[in-house]
Design a protein around this motif. Structure first.
Motif, PDB file in Angstrom:
ATOM      1  N   ARG A 115      -8.532 -27.143  14.137  1.00  0.00           N
ATOM      2  CA  ARG A 115      -8.122 -28.538  14.378  1.00  0.00           C
ATOM      3  C   ARG A 115      -9.323 -29.455  14.540  1.00  0.00           C
ATOM      4  O   ARG A 115      -9.309 -30.587  14.119  1.00  0.00           O
ATOM      5  CB  ARG A 115      -7.250 -28.626  15.643  1.00  0.00           C
ATOM      6  N   ARG A 116     -10.362 -28.963  15.145  1.00  0.00           N
ATOM      7  CA  ARG A 116     -11.557 -29.794  15.343  1.00  0.00           C
ATOM      8  C   ARG A 116     -12.182 -30.144  13.990  1.00  0.00           C
ATOM      9  O   ARG A 116     -12.583 -31.291  13.775  1.00  0.00           O
ATOM     10  CB  ARG A 116     -12.559 -29.027  16.210  1.00  0.00           C
ATOM     11  N   SER A 117     -12.266 -29.101  13.146  1.00  0.00           N
ATOM     12  CA  SER A 117     -12.855 -29.388  11.834  1.00  0.00           C
ATOM     13  C   SER A 117     -12.006 -30.384  11.052  1.00  0.00           C
ATOM     14  O   SER A 117     -12.513 -31.288  10.386  1.00  0.00           O
ATOM     15  CB  SER A 117     -13.013 -28.079  11.038  1.00  0.00           C
ATOM     16  N   LEU A 118     -10.674 -30.276  11.161  1.00  0.00           N
ATOM     17  CA  LEU A 118      -9.773 -31.225  10.474  1.00  0.00           C
ATOM     18  C   LEU A 118      -9.919 -32.627  11.041  1.00  0.00           C
ATOM     19  O   LEU A 118      -9.939 -33.620  10.310  1.00  0.00           O
ATOM     20  CB  LEU A 118      -8.320 -30.752  10.593  1.00  0.00           C
ATOM     21  N   ALA A 119     -10.080 -32.697  12.367  1.00  0.00           N
ATOM     22  CA  ALA A 119     -10.203 -34.018  13.016  1.00  0.00           C
ATOM     23  C   ALA A 119     -11.497 -34.687  12.593  1.00  0.00           C
ATOM     24  O   ALA A 119     -11.528 -35.897  12.312  1.00  0.00           O
ATOM     25  CB  ALA A 119     -10.156 -33.857  14.533  1.00  0.00           C
ATOM     26  N   GLU A 120     -12.548 -33.938  12.531  1.00  0.00           N
ATOM     27  CA  GLU A 120     -13.826 -34.533  12.136  1.00  0.00           C
ATOM     28  C   GLU A 120     -13.750 -35.037  10.694  1.00  0.00           C
ATOM     29  O   GLU A 120     -14.262 -36.113  10.358  1.00  0.00           O
ATOM     30  CB  GLU A 120     -14.947 -33.513  12.289  1.00  0.00           C
ATOM     31  N   ALA A 121     -13.053 -34.193   9.857  1.00  0.00           N
ATOM     32  CA  ALA A 121     -12.930 -34.634   8.451  1.00  0.00           C
ATOM     33  C   ALA A 121     -12.154 -35.955   8.373  1.00  0.00           C
ATOM     34  O   ALA A 121     -12.511 -36.872   7.626  1.00  0.00           O
ATOM     35  CB  ALA A 121     -12.236 -33.527   7.627  1.00  0.00           C
ATOM     36  N   LYS A 122     -11.081 -36.079   9.147  1.00  0.00           N
ATOM     37  CA  LYS A 122     -10.270 -37.335   9.135  1.00  0.00           C
ATOM     38  C   LYS A 122     -11.068 -38.522   9.660  1.00  0.00           C
ATOM     39  O   LYS A 122     -10.986 -39.629   9.152  1.00  0.00           O
ATOM     40  CB  LYS A 122      -9.009 -37.152   9.982  1.00  0.00           C
ATOM     41  N   ILE A 123     -11.873 -38.254  10.716  1.00  0.00           N
ATOM     42  CA  ILE A 123     -12.672 -39.361  11.300  1.00  0.00           C
ATOM     43  C   ILE A 123     -13.664 -39.855  10.270  1.00  0.00           C
ATOM     44  O   ILE A 123     -13.856 -41.063  10.085  1.00  0.00           O
ATOM     45  CB  ILE A 123     -13.386 -38.872  12.576  1.00  0.00           C
ATOM     46  N   SER A 168     -13.446 -39.616   7.084  1.00  0.00           N
ATOM     47  CA  SER A 168     -12.709 -40.351   6.035  1.00  0.00           C
ATOM     48  C   SER A 168     -12.321 -41.744   6.504  1.00  0.00           C
ATOM     49  O   SER A 168     -12.416 -42.718   5.765  1.00  0.00           O
ATOM     50  CB  SER A 168     -11.453 -39.563   5.640  1.00  0.00           C
ATOM     51  N   ALA A 169     -11.891 -41.839   7.773  1.00  0.00           N
ATOM     52  CA  ALA A 169     -11.482 -43.152   8.324  1.00  0.00           C
ATOM     53  C   ALA A 169     -12.659 -44.088   8.397  1.00  0.00           C
ATOM     54  O   ALA A 169     -12.538 -45.288   8.126  1.00  0.00           O
ATOM     55  CB  ALA A 169     -10.868 -42.960   9.713  1.00  0.00           C
ATOM     56  N   GLU A 170     -13.812 -43.556   8.765  1.00  0.00           N
ATOM     57  CA  GLU A 170     -14.989 -44.430   8.856  1.00  0.00           C
ATOM     58  C   GLU A 170     -15.355 -44.962   7.476  1.00  0.00           C
ATOM     59  O   GLU A 170     -15.727 -46.134   7.322  1.00  0.00           O
ATOM     60  CB  GLU A 170     -16.162 -43.639   9.437  1.00  0.00           C
ATOM     61  N   VAL A 171     -15.240 -44.071   6.467  1.00  0.00           N
ATOM     62  CA  VAL A 171     -15.557 -44.517   5.107  1.00  0.00           C
ATOM     63  C   VAL A 171     -14.598 -45.629   4.687  1.00  0.00           C
ATOM     64  O   VAL A 171     -15.005 -46.647   4.117  1.00  0.00           O
ATOM     65  CB  VAL A 171     -15.492 -43.321   4.128  1.00  0.00           C
ATOM     66  N   GLN A 172     -13.283 -45.410   4.955  1.00  0.00           N
ATOM     67  CA  GLN A 172     -12.296 -46.436   4.569  1.00  0.00           C
ATOM     68  C   GLN A 172     -12.531 -47.743   5.323  1.00  0.00           C
ATOM     69  O   GLN A 172     -12.419 -48.826   4.762  1.00  0.00           O
ATOM     70  CB  GLN A 172     -10.877 -45.919   4.856  1.00  0.00           C
ATOM     71  N   ALA A 173     -12.894 -47.620   6.626  1.00  0.00           N
ATOM     72  CA  ALA A 173     -13.119 -48.850   7.414  1.00  0.00           C
ATOM     73  C   ALA A 173     -14.299 -49.614   6.877  1.00  0.00           C
ATOM     74  O   ALA A 173     -14.272 -50.855   6.777  1.00  0.00           O
ATOM     75  CB  ALA A 173     -13.355 -48.465   8.887  1.00  0.00           C
TER      76      ALA A 173
END
Length: 512
Positions: A24-32, A34-39
Motif C-alpha cells: 500500500r505504501r508503494s501504491l500511495a507514493e506512486a499516486k502522490i 502522479s498527483a503532483e505531476v498532474q497538479a
C-alpha cells in the motif's frame, strides 16, 4: 500440536500485514507522484490561460480607450463648430442692432427738426390769431369774452328749445305706446280670466217640506228657536212665506253653520234643544273643514305655494265673505290670475304678483272680529305669518293708502280695480245706483262755469259742458282736477271715474 498451529497462524498473519503495508505504501507514493505531476500540469495550463486572458483584456482595453478618444475628439469638433456658428449669429445680431440704432438716431434727428418747424408754425399762427382777434374786437366793439358769452347764450337758448321739443315728443310717444300696451295687456288678462258674478249677501232662505215644520222649529213656548238663535248667533225669521224660513245675519260663517244645522234638523225631524246643540256642533266642524278645503283649493288653483297654514285657513274664510255682493275669495283668486297674467306680459315676477293678488284682501277674513280697516288688518296678518316685504307693500297699497313703489303693487292695484269694476262683478240697488249718478252730476254742476254735466257708462265717466266765455283752456285744466278731487272726497265707488271737460266755442254769422 494445536499451539504450534496457532503460532504459525499468528506469524502468517503478521507477515501478511507487513507485506500489505509495504504494498500500500508503494501504491500511495506512486499516486502522490502522479498527483503532483498532474497538479503541476494544471498550474502550468492555468498560467498559460491567464497570460492569454491578460493579453486579450489588454487588447480590449486598448481598443476601448482608442474608441473613447475618437468619440471625444468628434464631440469636441461638433462643439467647436456650434460655438463658431453661435459666434457668427452674435456678430450678425450686433451688426443688425448697430444698423437699427443708426436708423433710430436718424429718425430722432428728423423728429427734432419737425418739432422745431411745428413750434415755429405754431408761433406764427398764434401771432396771426391774436392779430385777427384784435381786429375782430376793433370791428365789433366787443371783447372776446363778451362775444363768447353772447354765442353761448344763443346756443343755450337753441339747445333748451330743441331739448324741450325732443322731451315733449318722447313723452307723447311714450304715453301713446304705454297706453296702447297697457290696454293690450289688460284686455288680454281679462279675456283669459273667467270668474263668477255676484253671490248671496246677508240672508239665506231654507225650504221646508211643509208649513207644519215651522211650529216644530219654533218649539213649545219658542224654546227651539231661542236655542237655535243662541247657539248660532243668527236670526231665524219665520213669517207667512209658504214652506220657507229665512236665516238673517251679517256673519257669513255663522249663517252657513246655521243653514247646515237647520237643513239637517229638518231632514232628521227631531228638533229639540239637545239635538239642535248637537247639529250645530257638527255643522261647525263641517264648515271648518269647508274653510280648510276652500283655502287649499284656492292655493292649488292659483299656483301660489308655501303659504302659512293659518293664512290658508283665513283664505278659506273668505269663501263666506262678500263685498258689494262679490264673493271675496273668488275676487282674490281673480285678482291673483289677472296680476299674474299682466306680470307675465310685462316679463316680471309672476309668482310674486299672484301671491300678492291672492292675499291682498286677507284682512276681510277677520274684519268682523278685529277693529280697523281691512288693509291694515291684512298687512298685520301677513307680517305675523312672515310674508315677503313686497307682498306686505302690495297689500298696503292696493287701495291707495300707500303710494305703490313696486311693479307687483301696481299690478295688484290694477287687477283689483279690474275685478271690481267689470260688468256683473258687484251688485247694488237701483236706488243707490241712481243716487250715485245724481250725486256725481251734482258735484260737477256745483263748480262755477259749468253749464251741464252727464254721467255715462254706468257712472264710470262724467262729461261736463262748460261756458266758453267763463272757462278758458288753462282754467279747464285746473277745473277738471278740482272736480276729480271733489268726487274722490264725496263718493265711494269701485275702480275709477273718468272726468272730461268739453269747451266749445261757436262763431255764427249770416250772409246777406
Amino acid at each position: 500440536m494445536e499451539v504450534n498451529t496457532v503460532i504459525m497462524a499468528i506469524i502468517v498473519t503478521f507477515i501478511g500485514f507487513g507485506v500489505g503495508y509495504f504494498v500500500r505504501r508503494s501504491l500511495a507514493e506512486a499516486k502522490i507522484n502522479s498527483a503532483e505531476v498532474q497538479a503541476k500540469k494544471i498550474v502550468d495550463d492555468a498560467e498559460k490561460e491567464a497570460e492569454s486572458k491578460k493579453r486579450e483584456v489588454m487588447l480590449e482595453a486598448k481598443e476601448e480607450s482608442i474608441k473613447f478618444r475618437n468619440e471625444m475628439e468628434k464631440e469636441n469638433k461638433e462643439r467647436k463648430s456650434e460655438l463658431q456658428r453661435l459666434e457668427r449669429r452674435l456678430l450678425q445680431k450686433e451688426e443688425s442692432l448697430d444698423r437699427k440704432v443708426e436708423s433710430v438716431e436718424k429718425k430722432e434727428e428728423a423728429l427734432s427738426r419737425k418739432e422745431s418747424d411745428i413750434e415755429e408754425t405754431k408761433n406764427r399762427l398764434q401771432t396771426l390769431y391774436e392779430k385777427r382777434v384784435a381786429e375782430l374786437e376793433r370791428i365789433s366793439g366787443l371783447t372776446s369774452e363778451e362775444a363768447k358769452q353772447i354765442l353761448f347764450s344763443e346756443l343755450e337758448r337753441e339747445m333748451e328749445h330743441e331739448s324741450a321739443l325732443m322731451i315733449k315728443e318722447m313723452e307723447n310717444k311714450a304715453k301713446e305706446e304705454g297706453e296702447s300696451k297697457a290696454r293690450e295687456i289688460i284686455s288680454t288678462a281679462i279675456q283669459r280670466c273667467a270668474a263668477d258674478h255676484v253671490a248671496e249677501t246677508t240672508v239665506a232662505v231654507i225650504p221646508l217640506p211643509n208649513d207644519e215644520m215651522k211650529g216644530r222649529i219654533i218649539g213649545r213656548e219658542g224654546r227651539n228657536i231661542r236655542a237655535f238663535e243662541t247657539l248660532t248667533g243668527i236670526d231665524l225669521i219665520i213669517d207667512d212665506t209658504p214652506e220657507a224660513v229665512v236665516l238673517s245675519g251679517f256673519d257669513p260663517i255663522r249663517r252657513e253653520v246655521a243653514k247646515i244645522a237647520l237643513e239637517r234638523l229638518i231632514v232628521d225631524g227631531r228638533i229639540h234643544p239637545a239635538r239642535i246643540e248637537e247639529m250645530v256642533e257638527k255643522a261647525q266642524k263641517e264648515v271648518e273643514q269647508q274653510i280648510r278645503d276652500a283655502g287649499e283649493q284656492a292655493i292649488f288653483e292659483t299656483g301660489v305655494h308655501g303659504v302659512h297654514a293659518e293664512l290658508m285657513r283665513l283664505l278659506g274664510r273668505l269663501k263666506f265673505r262678500t263685498s258689494y255682493g262679490q264673493n271675496v275669495l273668488k275676487h282674490s283668486m281673480e285678482v291673483s290670475y289677472l296680476a299674474g297674467l299682466m306680470a307675465a306680459e310685462l316679463g316680471v315676477d309672476v309668482h310674486l304678483a299672484k301671491r300678492a293678488g291672492l292675499l291682498h284682501d286677507i284682512g276681510k277674513a277677520v274684519d268682523h272680529e278685529v277693529e280697523g280697516p281691512h288693509v291694515a288688518i291684512g298687512v298685520e296678518l301677513a307680517r305675523k305669518y312672515r310674508e315677503n316685504g313686497a307682498v306686505l307693500h302690495a297689500i298696503a297699497a292696493h287701495h291707495g293708502d300707500e303710494e305703490p313703489n313696486t311693479i307687483a303693487a301696481i299690478l295688484v292695484q290694477a287687477a283689483d280695480a279690474i275685478s271690481a269694476a267689470r260688468p256683473g262683478a258687484r251688485r247694488e240697488t237701483i236706488e243707490a245706483y241712481i243716487k250715485r249718478l245724481q250725486k256725481l252730476e251734482e258735484i260737477a254742476c256745483s263748480f262755477e262755469g259749468v253749464d251741464k254735466s252727464y254721467a255715462i257708462q254706468a257712472g264710470r265717466e262724467v262729461r261736463i259742458m262748460v261756458k266758453p266765455d267763463k272757462v278758458d283752456d288753462l282754467t279747464s285744466v285746473k277745473l277738471v282736477r278740482e272736480i276729480s278731487k271733489e268726487i274722490e272726497n264725496e263718493l265711494d265707488y269701485p275702480g275709477q271715474i273718468k272726468v272730461m271737460i268739453i269747451r266749445e266755442t261757436r262763431v255764427v254769422d249770416y250772409a246777406k
